[in-house]
Scaffold this motif. Structure first.
Motif, short mmCIF file in Angstrom:
data_model
loop_
_atom_site.label_atom_id
_atom_site.label_comp_id
_atom_site.label_asym_id
_atom_site.label_seq_id
_atom_site.Cartn_x
_atom_site.Cartn_y
_atom_site.Cartn_z
N ASP A 41 -2.89 43.81 59.61
CA ASP A 41 -2.51 42.61 59.92
C ASP A 41 -1.42 42.35 61.08
OD1 ASP A 41 -0.16 43.98 58.78
OD2 ASP A 41 -0.11 42.50 56.97
N GLY A 42 -1.09 43.46 61.57
CA GLY A 42 -0.37 43.58 62.84
C GLY A 42 1.30 44.08 62.57
N TRP A 59 16.14 53.52 58.44
CA TRP A 59 14.61 53.28 58.83
C TRP A 59 14.13 54.08 60.06
CZ3 TRP A 59 11.57 51.47 54.64
CH2 TRP A 59 12.53 50.76 53.78
N GLU A 60 12.83 54.37 60.21
CA GLU A 60 12.46 54.99 61.39
C GLU A 60 10.88 55.08 61.15
OE1 GLU A 60 13.31 59.25 61.33
OE2 GLU A 60 12.56 59.59 59.50
N SER A 61 10.10 55.45 62.36
CA SER A 61 8.83 55.86 62.25
C SER A 61 8.36 57.29 61.88
CB SER A 61 8.18 55.57 63.88
OG SER A 61 8.57 54.24 64.13
N TRP A 134 6.10 47.53 55.28
CA TRP A 134 5.37 47.19 56.55
C TRP A 134 6.10 45.87 57.22
CZ3 TRP A 134 1.57 49.88 58.55
CH2 TRP A 134 0.92 50.56 57.60
N VAL A 135 6.45 45.72 58.54
CA VAL A 135 7.43 44.89 58.93
C VAL A 135 6.62 44.19 60.35
CG1 VAL A 135 9.47 45.78 58.16
CG2 VAL A 135 8.74 46.50 60.59
N PHE A 136 6.83 42.92 60.33
CA PHE A 136 6.59 42.29 61.52
C PHE A 136 7.61 42.56 62.80
CE2 PHE A 136 4.14 39.87 58.72
CZ PHE A 136 2.90 39.67 59.21
N GLU A 139 11.14 41.12 61.96
CA GLU A 139 12.08 41.90 61.14
C GLU A 139 12.37 43.24 61.47
OE1 GLU A 139 9.65 41.56 56.98
OE2 GLU A 139 8.08 41.30 58.33
N LEU A 140 11.84 44.08 62.05
CA LEU A 140 12.39 45.13 62.78
C LEU A 140 13.58 44.84 63.59
CD1 LEU A 140 11.55 48.05 63.01
CD2 LEU A 140 10.35 47.55 65.58
N GLU A 141 13.44 43.65 64.56
CA GLU A 141 14.66 43.43 65.21
C GLU A 141 16.02 42.93 64.44
OE1 GLU A 141 12.80 40.43 67.74
OE2 GLU A 141 12.19 41.82 69.24
N GLU A 142 15.69 42.23 63.39
CA GLU A 142 16.60 42.03 62.54
C GLU A 142 17.19 43.35 61.75
OE1 GLU A 142 19.64 40.65 60.21
OE2 GLU A 142 18.66 39.63 62.02
N MET A 143 16.45 44.28 61.36
CA MET A 143 16.79 45.52 60.94
C MET A 143 17.99 46.29 61.83
SD MET A 143 13.18 46.62 59.06
CE MET A 143 13.90 48.23 58.25
#
Length: 170
Positions: A41-42, A59-61, A134-136, A139-143
């Motif tokens: 879903d991207g 958080w990380e990859s 899972w984040v769009f 959301e990642l930028e806000e984190m």
């Protein structure tokens, strides 16, 4: 006990083994991998570091050191399975490139799932990962703005962002 193959500053194998936790000499380096996982879903998978690790609870990859006897690609396949329970074959990973990172060479890979993966299907590695989501991109930028992403990981996201968008990160 984790054992690594050592390479020199040009990434040439030194035919030497190293045990994690011991100090590396100035001419010794090792290989580390990171895997960016994009769901059907991207959304991108981010995992939360265990409380006992450096950058606790940020958080990380997915990623980690390549073990002795493994190729970088084999290490990426193993790390993804170990930390998340996502099992892939090597041909499902796309190599994004290499960067020097302190005493290591960092190889980046991308996995784009063609079928949806639910969070409850993941198996998180105790002592390494304590949560996942899972984040769009928004959301990642806000984190990141909220200080919830490991700072060096955020810097690496910027390097591969166009690759991630090209495969469907929304």
């Amino acid at each position: 006990m984790e054992v690594w193959d050592l390479v020199d500053a040009t990434r040439k194998p030194m035919n030497k083994l190293h045990t994690r936790g011991e100090e590396l000499s100035p001419e010794e380096f090792h290989v580390v991998v990171e895997i960016y996982t994009i769901n059907a879903d991207g959304r991108m998978l981010v995992t939360r570091r265990a409380a006992n690790k450096t950058f606790p609870l940020l958080w990380e990859s997915t990623g980690g050191s390549v073990h002795a006897g493994e190729s970088s690609l084999e290490g990426a396949v193993r790390e993804l399975a170990e930390e998340t329970g996502i099992v892939v074959v090597a041909s499902e990973l796309r190599y994004l490139g290499e960067r020097p990172k302190g005493k290591s060479f960092l190889d980046s890979y991308l996995f784009k799932s063609t079928t949806p993966i639910e969070i409850n299907e993941l198996t998180l590695q105790p002592g390494e990962v304590c949560d996942a989501k899972w984040v769009f991109l928004e959301e990642l930028e806000e984190m990141h703005r909220s200080g919830h992403i490991v700072p060096p990981v955020w810097e690496r996201y910027q390097v591969v962002l166009e690759d991630l968008k090209a495969v469907g990160l929304k």
